[in-house]
Design an enzyme around this catalytic site. Structure first.
Site, short mmCIF file in Angstrom:
data_model
loop_
_atom_site.label_atom_id
_atom_site.label_comp_id
_atom_site.label_asym_id
_atom_site.label_seq_id
_atom_site.Cartn_x
_atom_site.Cartn_y
_atom_site.Cartn_z
N LYS A 90 -4.05 -0.66 -7.26
CA LYS A 90 -3.32 -1.93 -7.31
C LYS A 90 -4.00 -2.95 -6.40
O LYS A 90 -4.27 -4.07 -6.79
CB LYS A 90 -1.87 -1.68 -6.88
N GLU B 169 8.85 7.99 -1.12
CA GLU B 169 8.29 6.73 -0.64
C GLU B 169 9.31 5.60 -0.83
O GLU B 169 9.33 4.64 -0.07
CB GLU B 169 6.98 6.41 -1.39
N LYS C 90 -2.74 4.79 8.43
CA LYS C 90 -3.97 4.16 7.92
C LYS C 90 -4.69 3.43 9.05
O LYS C 90 -5.91 3.49 9.16
CB LYS C 90 -3.64 3.14 6.83
N GLY D 185 3.38 0.33 -6.89
CA GLY D 185 2.38 1.36 -7.20
C GLY D 185 3.01 2.60 -7.80
O GLY D 185 2.56 3.13 -8.84
N ARG D 186 4.07 3.10 -7.18
CA ARG D 186 4.67 4.36 -7.64
C ARG D 186 5.48 4.18 -8.92
O ARG D 186 5.96 5.15 -9.50
CB ARG D 186 5.51 4.99 -6.53
N HIS E 149 10.04 33.28 -8.86
CA HIS E 149 9.30 34.34 -8.16
C HIS E 149 8.68 33.81 -6.88
O HIS E 149 7.77 34.41 -6.34
CB HIS E 149 8.24 34.93 -9.09
N GLU F 31 -9.34 5.61 0.40
CA GLU F 31 -9.74 6.84 -0.30
C GLU F 31 -10.32 6.50 -1.68
O GLU F 31 -11.37 7.00 -2.08
CB GLU F 31 -8.53 7.77 -0.49
O1 F6P Z 1 0.65 5.54 -0.28
C1 F6P Z 1 0.72 4.18 -0.13
C2 F6P Z 1 0.33 3.44 -1.37
O2 F6P Z 1 0.38 2.09 -1.10
C3 F6P Z 1 1.20 3.79 -2.58
O3 F6P Z 1 2.39 3.08 -2.61
C4 F6P Z 1 0.29 3.50 -3.68
O4 F6P Z 1 0.72 4.11 -4.87
C5 F6P Z 1 -1.00 4.08 -3.15
O5 F6P Z 1 -0.99 3.78 -1.78
C6 F6P Z 1 -2.26 3.61 -3.82
O6 F6P Z 1 -2.43 2.23 -3.69
P1 F6P Z 1 -3.45 1.42 -4.58
O7 F6P Z 1 -3.00 1.53 -6.00
O8 F6P Z 1 -3.40 0.01 -4.09
O9 F6P Z 1 -4.82 2.01 -4.39
#
Ligand code: F6P
Length: 584
Positions: free
Chosen positions: A219, A366, A522, A279-280, A397, A225
């Protein structure tokens, strides 16, 4: 909204009269046992709901008709209906980020109108969907090919959190669905989420870069990462196919199209979405639809969107007593805030739904794991639930021992009437899917009824074993049964869970749509990164003056002892798969 008399203080959920009444009601419910409640046929009839083809059995919740009445009172006093309407009408209910919350618009029908800040956003949504259809059709039919002219049959989707878990859930759900299987023949979809190079190795292992299309999903397009993984895979493509590879082998999904362009991805191959999609909650935007349409074709993804839209309409329009997300959300409030059950288990009796629990972990935890209410007032009660789960019968199990005889964990059983795949062996008493579902039916009653000392005695169980073999029962669960596990019903299920989470947040009066809690880690990681670079390139230890406490300094130095100096000037890109190959 009820306001208290003091000037600035706003009424909290726990100060509402219905909250107090529910607290007092707990002793009444504590005097009941599910064994008896389940013999009240009228109660059971009222607690079984069938809507939109979904069968929901709430009879094994520890509730009486009075509990439900009080929960409806709580919903009224918390302004639940107004809050749902505010969400659907594009009000900026995510107040800390000053944003609307309109993931429902990402699955709106073409003829719907949804206004955000005075503008109907549905045409924008469909412009992106049309672009996805056009692009994915071309990739799938071989019109859009890689730099060497080979069709792009392998897709690696890079993203994390909401840019990963929702698409993974849907992909896992569809892989063995017959129509989706047919549509994805000869195609591969993989995900790369963790910044761990092991995940890079696994995502790329065995892939031919000439046939590989990489979708970078973020987003913000700043997530550390995802961006490192995107740079890593970009280097892998360039090293093997030359600098032109990026244009043909990398596409992006983001709200930040400026950064996408700076990364080197052709803006023609960038698919946007909007800041009013959390995002979620973004799996129905290009975040999920692009990689999934590459794999399964756009038509199947449109069915998925239609399923989610069906549940949106249900949530918006149905009265509370018949509204599945409202009922399930209210019962979770009862379990968490009044009965003291802080966790729930999500237990699909369907292997295709094996990634539901990991996805809902993010959406729920979240969203609703908050310490203050929407007005910034520290909450005197805990919100959110600890979610976990595994598909049945694997969970049985694994952790069901605790669920049956240890802690009380409300369970959500999800069963399917017609399995995606069927096996019926000659001579077996039931089909393989019936066998699975026998467990689905049995577990809910085992939790509810338990097993008494008297029953054990009548079975001649020796006295010394009786305490060990008693099941107290009275453990709540709900059972959801879907007619099948198709793109449509997976869309319904996704939206059902999204909305029940919103209901809970609305009642607790928290902001379910921000996520400040992920920020601090972060920032600290970034501080470590700077010191790590200096230590590994200059071959030095972390010193007390570097700003970490004794414990962290010592642990980083212990880690560095096992590493070599990094030689960037003369270095070259090293890919984990190279290492794997050399080990081979
Ligand atoms: O974990 C934090 C967060 O901001 C989530 O809400 C989001 O889904 C994720 O990082 C990834 O963010 P992006 O889509 O901006 O890479």
């Amino acid at each position: 909204m009820i306001h208290s008399s003091t000037s600035n203080k706003k009424t909290m959920a726990s100060e509402l009269p219905a909250w107090q009444a529910l607290k007092e009601h707990v002793t009444e419910v504590d005097a009941t046992h599910l064994r008896d409640l389940l013999h009240d046929d009228q109660r059971c009839m009222d607690l079984i709901k069938e809507s939109e083809g979904i069968y929901v059995d709430l009879t094994r919740q520890r509730v009486t008709p009075k509990t439900l009445d009080l929960l409806y009172d709580l919903a009224d006093q918390a302004g639940l209906k107004n809050k749902i309407n505010a969400m659907f009408s594009g009000e900026h209910i995510n107040s800390t980020e000053d944003r609307a919350v309109l993931h429902v618009a990402t699955r709106a029908r073409r003829d719907q109108k949804i206004i955000v800040d005075g503008k109907d956003v549905v045409p924008d949504v469909w412009e992106v969907l049309d672009k996805i259809k056009n692009f994915t059709d071309k990739v799938r039919n071989g019109q859009f090919v890689g730099v060497t002219g080979k069709p792009l049959k392998k897709v690696v989707a890079i993203g994390i959190g909401g840019s990963f878990l929702g698409p993974l859930f849907v992909h896992t759900a569809l892989r063995t669905e017959p129509n989706a299987m047919r549509a994805s023949r000869d195609r591969t979809l993989r995900f790369l989420a963790n910044v761990d190079p092991i995940d890079v190795a696994r995502a790329l292992d065995g892939l031919d870069p000439e046939e590989t299309l990489v979708v970078v999903i973020s987003k913000t397009f700043t997530t550390a990462e995802t961006m490192l993984n995107a740079r890593t895979v970009r280097s892998w493509l360039i090293e093997r196919l030359g600098a032109n590879a990026v244009e043909k082998h990398m596409v992006a999904v983001s709200t930040n199209l400026k950064l996408v362009k700076e990364f080197g991805i052709d803006p023609e191959n960038a698919f946007g979405f909007w800041d009013w999609v959390g995002g979620r909650y973004s799996v129905c935007s290009a975040v999920g639809i692009l990689p999934l349409a590459l794999q399964y074709g756009f038509d199947i993804m449109q069915e998925f969107l239609a399923g989610a839209n069906n549940m949106d309409e249900h949530f918006k329009n149905q009265p509370f007593y018949n509204n599945l997300p409202v009922l399930i959300g209210l019962l979770s409030i009862w379990n968490v805030s009044f009965m003291g059950y802080g966790a729930k288990a999500i237990l699909p009796y369907c292997q295709a739904l094996s990634k539901l629990a990991p996805h809902i972990q993010q959406v729920d935890m979240e969203s609703n794991g908050k310490g203050v209410d929407i007005n910034g007032q520290r909450l005197p009660f805990e919100t959110g639930e600890i979610d976990f789960g595994e598909p049945g019968t694997n969970g049985q199990h694994s952790f069901y021992q605790l669920i049956h005889q240890g802690r009380v964990v409300p369970c959500e059983f999800i069963g399917i009437v017609r399995s995606q795949q069927s096996v019926y062996l000659k001579g077996e008493v039931v089909s393989n899917h019936d066998e699975l579902m026998c467990n689905f039916f049995a577990q809910a009653d085992a939790l509810a009824y338990g097993k008494t000392q008297e029953q054990l005695r009548s079975e001649n169980v020796p006295d010394y074993l009786i305490p060990h073999r008693v099941f107290t029962g009275n453990r709540p669960s709900m059972s959801i049964m879907l007619p099948s596990c198709t793109a449509y019903t997976v869309g319904q299920l996704l939206a059902l869970y999204e909305h029940r989470i919103a209901v809970q947040g609305f009642i607790w009066n928290i902001n379910s749509f921000d996520q400040w809690g992920v920020e601090l880690g972060k920032v600290l990681a970034s501080k470590v990164r700077t010191v790590m670079n200096s230590a590994r390139t200059r071959d030095r230890k972390v010193l007390p003056g570097d700003g970490f406490n004794y414990s962290t300094t010592r642990m980083i130095n212990r880690y560095l002892e096992g590493k070599t100096q990094l030689m960037y000037p003369k270095g070259h890109d090293v890919f984990p798969i190279d290492i794997l190959r050399s080990v081979d």
